[in-house]
Design a protein around this motif. Structure first.
Motif: not given
Length: 66
Positions: A16-23, A28-31
């Motif tokens: 979860t900690v490793g994949l959350w920033p990539a997911a 974030t880019a869309t917003f």
């Protein structure tokens, strides 16, 4: 049994900690893109577009015959 559960929870936590920033990066880019578009167009243009859209799609009145 507790040891197995602890290892599974540790693995899930690390995934979860490793994949959350990539997911979350595309979201974030869309917003950020929406913010750039909203900031580039003047407020008066957005208000004019909203007024035109409302006038074109407002509900029609129906008169009841008495």
């Amino acid at each position: 049994m507790f040891r197995i559960i602890a290892w599974v929870l540790l693995a899930l936590y690390l995934l979860t900690v490793g994949l959350w920033p990539a997911a979350i990066a595309p979201v974030t880019a869309t917003f950020a893109g929406f913010g750039a578009i909203l900031g580039a167009v003047p407020t008066s243009a957005w208000l004019l577009a909203a007024a035109i859209t409302w006038l074109r799609h407002r509900p029609t009145r129906t008169h009841a015959t008495v």
